[in-house]
Design a protein around this motif. Structure first.
Motif, PDB file in Angstrom:
ATOM      1  N   LEU A   1      13.857 -11.458   0.745  1.00 59.13           N
ATOM      2  CA  LEU A   1      13.299 -11.136  -0.215  1.00 59.13           C
ATOM      3  C   LEU A   1      11.753 -11.406   0.029  1.00 59.13           C
ATOM      4  O   LEU A   1      11.009 -10.510  -0.336  1.00 59.13           O
ATOM      5  N   SER A   2      11.367 -12.234   0.629  1.00 59.14           N
ATOM      6  CA  SER A   2       9.808 -12.827   0.840  1.00 59.14           C
ATOM      7  C   SER A   2       9.361 -11.830   1.928  1.00 59.14           C
ATOM      8  O   SER A   2       8.104 -11.595   1.675  1.00 59.14           O
ATOM      9  N   ALA A   3      10.113 -11.501   2.811  1.00 55.06           N
ATOM     10  CA  ALA A   3       9.444 -10.379   3.715  1.00 55.06           C
ATOM     11  C   ALA A   3       9.349  -9.222   3.058  1.00 55.06           C
ATOM     12  O   ALA A   3       8.334  -8.618   3.155  1.00 55.06           O
ATOM     13  N   ALA A   4      10.334  -8.712   2.346  1.00 59.35           N
ATOM     14  CA  ALA A   4      10.118  -7.366   1.595  1.00 59.35           C
ATOM     15  C   ALA A   4       8.850  -7.386   0.621  1.00 59.35           C
ATOM     16  O   ALA A   4       8.087  -6.535   0.582  1.00 59.35           O
ATOM     17  N   ALA A   5       8.630  -8.816   0.187  1.00 60.51           N
ATOM     18  CA  ALA A   5       7.599  -8.796  -0.929  1.00 60.51           C
ATOM     19  C   ALA A   5       6.160  -8.783  -0.136  1.00 60.51           C
ATOM     20  O   ALA A   5       5.247  -8.117  -0.720  1.00 60.51           O
ATOM     21  N   CYS A   6       6.229  -9.208   1.144  1.00 55.89           N
ATOM     22  CA  CYS A   6       4.966  -9.083   1.856  1.00 55.89           C
ATOM     23  C   CYS A   6       4.634  -7.510   2.222  1.00 55.89           C
ATOM     24  O   CYS A   6       3.412  -7.079   2.025  1.00 55.89           O
ATOM     25  N   ALA A   7       5.714  -6.893   2.656  1.00 61.60           N
ATOM     26  CA  ALA A   7       5.591  -5.545   3.012  1.00 61.60           C
ATOM     27  C   ALA A   7       5.196  -4.490   1.674  1.00 61.60           C
ATOM     28  O   ALA A   7       4.206  -3.701   1.870  1.00 61.60           O
ATOM     29  N   LEU A   8       5.705  -5.012   0.668  1.00 60.75           N
ATOM     30  CA  LEU A   8       5.354  -4.107  -0.500  1.00 60.75           C
ATOM     31  C   LEU A   8       4.018  -4.581  -1.161  1.00 60.75           C
ATOM     32  O   LEU A   8       3.289  -3.557  -1.809  1.00 60.75           O
ATOM     33  N   ALA A   9       3.588  -5.806  -0.884  1.00 55.01           N
ATOM     34  CA  ALA A   9       2.206  -6.057  -1.216  1.00 55.01           C
ATOM     35  C   ALA A   9       1.294  -5.395  -0.494  1.00 55.01           C
ATOM     36  O   ALA A   9       0.163  -5.034  -1.132  1.00 55.01           O
ATOM     37  N   ALA A  10       1.308  -5.305   0.765  1.00 51.37           N
ATOM     38  CA  ALA A  10       0.464  -4.708   1.695  1.00 51.37           C
ATOM     39  C   ALA A  10       0.540  -3.364   1.375  1.00 51.37           C
ATOM     40  O   ALA A  10      -0.860  -2.657   1.347  1.00 51.37           O
ATOM     41  N   ALA A  11       1.491  -2.713   0.914  1.00 49.92           N
ATOM     42  CA  ALA A  11       1.519  -0.967   0.522  1.00 49.92           C
ATOM     43  C   ALA A  11       0.632  -1.061  -0.617  1.00 49.92           C
ATOM     44  O   ALA A  11      -0.104   0.032  -0.778  1.00 49.92           O
ATOM     45  N   ARG A  12       0.884  -1.844  -1.807  1.00 51.68           N
ATOM     46  CA  ARG A  12       0.168  -1.650  -2.830  1.00 51.68           C
ATOM     47  C   ARG A  12      -1.455  -1.782  -2.783  1.00 51.68           C
ATOM     48  O   ARG A  12      -2.031  -0.953  -3.155  1.00 51.68           O
ATOM     49  N   ASP A  13      -1.820  -2.761  -1.897  1.00 50.24           N
ATOM     50  CA  ASP A  13      -3.165  -3.088  -1.495  1.00 50.24           C
ATOM     51  C   ASP A  13      -3.859  -1.792  -0.880  1.00 50.24           C
ATOM     52  O   ASP A  13      -5.014  -1.328  -1.281  1.00 50.24           O
ATOM     53  N   VAL A  14      -3.119  -1.188   0.013  1.00 50.51           N
ATOM     54  CA  VAL A  14      -3.499  -0.037   0.813  1.00 50.51           C
ATOM     55  C   VAL A  14      -3.581   1.024  -0.269  1.00 50.51           C
ATOM     56  O   VAL A  14      -4.594   2.069  -0.148  1.00 50.51           O
ATOM     57  N   TYR A  15      -2.539   1.259  -1.209  1.00 53.34           N
ATOM     58  CA  TYR A  15      -2.635   2.163  -1.933  1.00 53.34           C
ATOM     59  C   TYR A  15      -3.632   2.516  -2.944  1.00 53.34           C
ATOM     60  O   TYR A  15      -4.177   3.291  -3.323  1.00 53.34           O
ATOM     61  N   ARG A  16      -4.015   1.199  -3.412  1.00 52.90           N
ATOM     62  CA  ARG A  16      -5.104   1.114  -4.411  1.00 52.90           C
ATOM     63  C   ARG A  16      -6.619   1.384  -3.816  1.00 52.90           C
ATOM     64  O   ARG A  16      -7.352   1.259  -4.515  1.00 52.90           O
ATOM     65  N   GLY A  17      -6.519   1.488  -2.609  1.00 52.90           N
ATOM     66  CA  GLY A  17      -7.605   1.579  -1.887  1.00 52.90           C
ATOM     67  C   GLY A  17      -8.693   0.493  -1.718  1.00 52.90           C
ATOM     68  O   GLY A  17      -9.722   0.266  -1.490  1.00 52.90           O
ATOM     69  N   GLU A  18      -7.730  -0.834  -2.093  1.00 52.04           N
ATOM     70  CA  GLU A  18      -8.534  -2.133  -1.984  1.00 52.04           C
ATOM     71  C   GLU A  18      -8.602  -2.422  -0.445  1.00 52.04           C
ATOM     72  O   GLU A  18      -9.731  -3.296  -0.170  1.00 52.04           O
ATOM     73  N   GLU A  19      -7.881  -1.896   0.477  1.00 55.70           N
ATOM     74  CA  GLU A  19      -8.027  -2.403   1.783  1.00 55.70           C
ATOM     75  C   GLU A  19      -7.779  -1.048   2.800  1.00 55.70           C
ATOM     76  O   GLU A  19      -7.093  -0.242   2.211  1.00 55.70           O
ATOM     77  N   THR A  20      -8.422  -0.753   3.879  1.00 58.58           N
ATOM     78  CA  THR A  20      -8.144   0.057   4.848  1.00 58.58           C
ATOM     79  C   THR A  20      -6.951  -0.077   5.469  1.00 58.58           C
ATOM     80  O   THR A  20      -5.698   0.795   5.726  1.00 58.58           O
ATOM     81  N   ALA A  21      -6.522  -1.397   6.061  1.00 62.12           N
ATOM     82  CA  ALA A  21      -5.381  -1.747   6.690  1.00 62.12           C
ATOM     83  C   ALA A  21      -5.096  -3.173   6.146  1.00 62.12           C
ATOM     84  O   ALA A  21      -5.803  -3.987   6.051  1.00 62.12           O
ATOM     85  N   VAL A  22      -3.576  -3.374   5.992  1.00 54.75           N
ATOM     86  CA  VAL A  22      -3.323  -4.548   5.586  1.00 54.75           C
ATOM     87  C   VAL A  22      -2.045  -4.800   6.416  1.00 54.75           C
ATOM     88  O   VAL A  22      -1.284  -4.205   6.879  1.00 54.75           O
ATOM     89  N   TYR A  23      -2.003  -6.189   7.015  1.00 59.48           N
ATOM     90  CA  TYR A  23      -0.861  -6.549   7.930  1.00 59.48           C
ATOM     91  C   TYR A  23       0.172  -7.530   7.136  1.00 59.48           C
ATOM     92  O   TYR A  23      -0.184  -8.501   6.453  1.00 59.48           O
ATOM     93  N   ALA A  24       1.556  -7.030   7.133  1.00 56.78           N
ATOM     94  CA  ALA A  24       2.501  -7.857   6.284  1.00 56.78           C
ATOM     95  C   ALA A  24       3.238  -8.565   7.629  1.00 56.78           C
ATOM     96  O   ALA A  24       3.782  -7.835   8.416  1.00 56.78           O
ATOM     97  N   LEU A  25       3.024  -9.982   7.438  1.00 53.86           N
ATOM     98  CA  LEU A  25       3.849 -10.962   8.606  1.00 53.86           C
ATOM     99  C   LEU A  25       5.363 -11.145   8.066  1.00 53.86           C
ATOM    100  O   LEU A  25       5.476 -12.008   7.814  1.00 53.86           O
ATOM    101  N   CYS A  26       6.022 -10.059   8.271  1.00 52.56           N
ATOM    102  CA  CYS A  26       7.337  -9.987   7.718  1.00 52.56           C
ATOM    103  C   CYS A  26       8.345 -10.767   8.682  1.00 52.56           C
ATOM    104  O   CYS A  26       8.430 -10.418   9.943  1.00 52.56           O
ATOM    105  N   ARG A  27       9.121 -11.955   8.226  1.00 57.36           N
ATOM    106  CA  ARG A  27      10.289 -12.118   8.913  1.00 57.36           C
ATOM    107  C   ARG A  27      11.295 -12.790   7.997  1.00 57.36           C
ATOM    108  O   ARG A  27      10.697 -13.557   7.011  1.00 57.36           O
TER     109      ARG A  27
END
Ligand SMILES: [Zn+2]
Length: 355
Positions: A145-171
Motif C-alpha cells: 500500500l505504501s508503494a502504491a501511495a508513492c506512485a499515486l502521489a507522484a501521478a497527482r503532482d505531475v497531473y496538477r502541473g506542480e512538477e514536470t517529473a516526479v520519482y516514486a521510490l516504490c518497493r
C-alpha cells in the motif's frame, strides 16, 4: 478532455516519494532457483541504498505520500484479490500455526485447464493468486500500500502541473502484478496505478517499461484498453523471466489492439542494441499522442543483473532519451535493480536528466 498540467516555474529540485512502511516487507527466507538456494534479492535495503545515493548526489526532496485511498486500487486490481492480499498472512497463521515473522508461500497451483473455481482455503489461494515463489509476510500488505501511495502521489503532482517529473521510490516493485496476481516480487502494480489514475483524469498515457524483465502485469492490466499505451523493452522471455509473456506478437485486444508493444532483446545485449529499441519505444509514445509518460524504471538492465549487459555509462543516456526524446510530464516509478552498486549508480544517473 483535461490536459496534464505543465509547470511554469523552473524548479531544480526533484520530488521523491518514499514511504518508511516499505520496510515491513523484508523477506529473508531463501528460495530455490535453478538448483541454487538463493537469498531474496528484493529486500528493504534496496530503498535505503537508493535514498543514500540520491542524498549523496543532491537535488532531491524526499516526501512521504499521503495515506492511500484504497478505492484507487480498484482502477487496476480486482476486489477479491485485494481482500486476499490484506488477509492472507493472518489466515495463513490461523491454518498453519505459523509465527508472526513466518513467510506464507504457495506450494500448490491449479493445473492448466482445471475448472477455475475460486478457492477459499488460504493455501489454495496462495497458488491461485501467484505465479512464482514470492512470500506474503505480516507487513506485505501495508508495504505494498505504501508503494502504491508513492506512485499515486507522484501521478497527482505531475497531473496538477506542480512538477514536470516526479520519482516514486516504490518497493516492493509492481510491474509483474496483474489485476488479480502477484509474482516477480510485485504485489500491487504501482506503474499501472499511476497510469490508470492519470487515464481516469482524461490523460492519454504512454508507459515505457525499461526494467530488464517484461512488464507482464502492466500488459495484462491494459490489454483491452486504448487510452494507455504500454511499451516494454526487456530480455528475451524465451529464456528470461517472466517467460510466458513479452513477445512481439502480443499487441493488445479489443480497444487495446495495437496499444501494446513488446521489444525483446537478446541476452547480454549492449547499448548498441538497446538504443534502437529505446528509440522505437519513444517513437511509439510520440505516435500515440501521449500527454504524459509513466516510466517503469527498472535498472536491472545492468550487466551485474545478468539479463542484458548495459554499463554505468548508459544510464545517463536512458534518462536523457526519456526526457528530451518525449518532453512530456513524467512519472518515474522504481521497479527492479539489485546488483552490487547498480541501484546506487544507475538510478541517480537516470533521474539526473529530469532533475
Ligand atoms: Zn526486473
Amino acid at each position: 478532455m483535461p490536459r496534464v498540467g505543465r509547470p511554469t516555474l523552473v524548479d531544480s529540485t526533484m520530488i521523491v516519494y518514499s514511504h518508511p512502511d516499505h520496510r515491513l516487507h523484508d523477506p529473508v527466507e531463501p528460495h530455490r532457483f535453478g538448483g541454487l538456494l538463493l537469498p531474496p534479492a528484493e529486500t528493504a535495503s534496496r530503498s535505503e541504498r537508493i535514498l543514500r545515493a540520491l542524498s549523496d548526489q543532491g537535488g532531491f526532496e524526499v516526501r512521504v505520500p499521503e495515506e492511500i485511498d484504497e478505492n484507487d486500487l480498484l482502477l487496476v486490481h480486482e476486489q477479491p484479490y485485494l481482500e486476499f492480499l490484506r488477509s492472507a498472512h493472518s489466515r495463513w497463521r490461523e491454518v498453519t500455526g505459523g509465527p508472526a515473522d513466518g513467510e506464507a508461500v504457495a506450494y500448490i497451483r491449479p493445473l492448466p485447464g482445471m475448472p477455475r473455481r475460486q478457492p477459499t482455503h488460504v493455501d489454495a489461494q496462495l497458488g491461485y493468486y501467484s505465479n512464482d515463489v514470492d512470500p506474503i509476510l505480516e507487513g506485505t500488505w501495508r508495504a505494498a500500500l505504501s508503494a502504491a501511495a508513492c506512485a499515486l502521489a507522484a501521478a497527482r503532482d505531475v497531473y496538477r502541473g506542480e512538477e514536470t517529473a516526479v520519482y516514486a521510490l516504490c518497493r516492493p516493485p509492481g510491474h509483474h502484478a496483474g489485476p488479480a496476481a502477484f509474482g516477480g516480487y510485485c504485489y500491487l502494480n504501482n506503474t499501472a496505478l499511476a497510469a490508470a489514475w492519470l487515464a481516469s483524469q482524461g490523460a492519454k498515457v504512454g508507459i515505457v517499461d525499461v526494467d530488464t524483465h517484461h512488464g507482464n502485469g502492466t500488459q495484462a492490466v491494459f490489454w483491452n484498453r486504448g487510452d494507455v499505451l504500454t511499451v516494454s523493452i526487456h530480455g528475451d522471455p524465451e529464456v528470461h523471466f517472466p517467460f510466458f509473456a513479452g513477445f512481439p506478437e502480443e499487441t493488445g485486444e479489443g480497444a487495446g489492439a495495437g496499444a501494446n508493444l513488446n521489444l525483446p532483446l537478446p541476452s547480454g545485449a549492449l547499448w548498441d542494441e538497446y538504443a534502437p529499441a529505446l528509440d522505437r519505444a519513444l517513437s511509439a509514445v510520440d505516435a500515440f499522442g501521449a500527454d504524459v509518460l509513466v516510466a517503469a524504471l527498472g535498472v536491472d538492465t545492468h550487466a551485474a543483473d545478468r539479463v542484458l549487459a548495459l554499463g554505468d555509462d548508459d544510464y545517463p543516456s536512458i534518462g536523457e532519451a526519456l526526457m528530451t526524446g518525449l518532453q512530456l510530464p513524467s512519472v518515474l516509478v522504481q521497479e527492479g535493480g539489485y546488483g552490487e552498486g547498480v541501484l546506487e549508480s544507475a538510478v541517480p544517473a537516470v533521474l539526473a536528466a529530469f532533475a
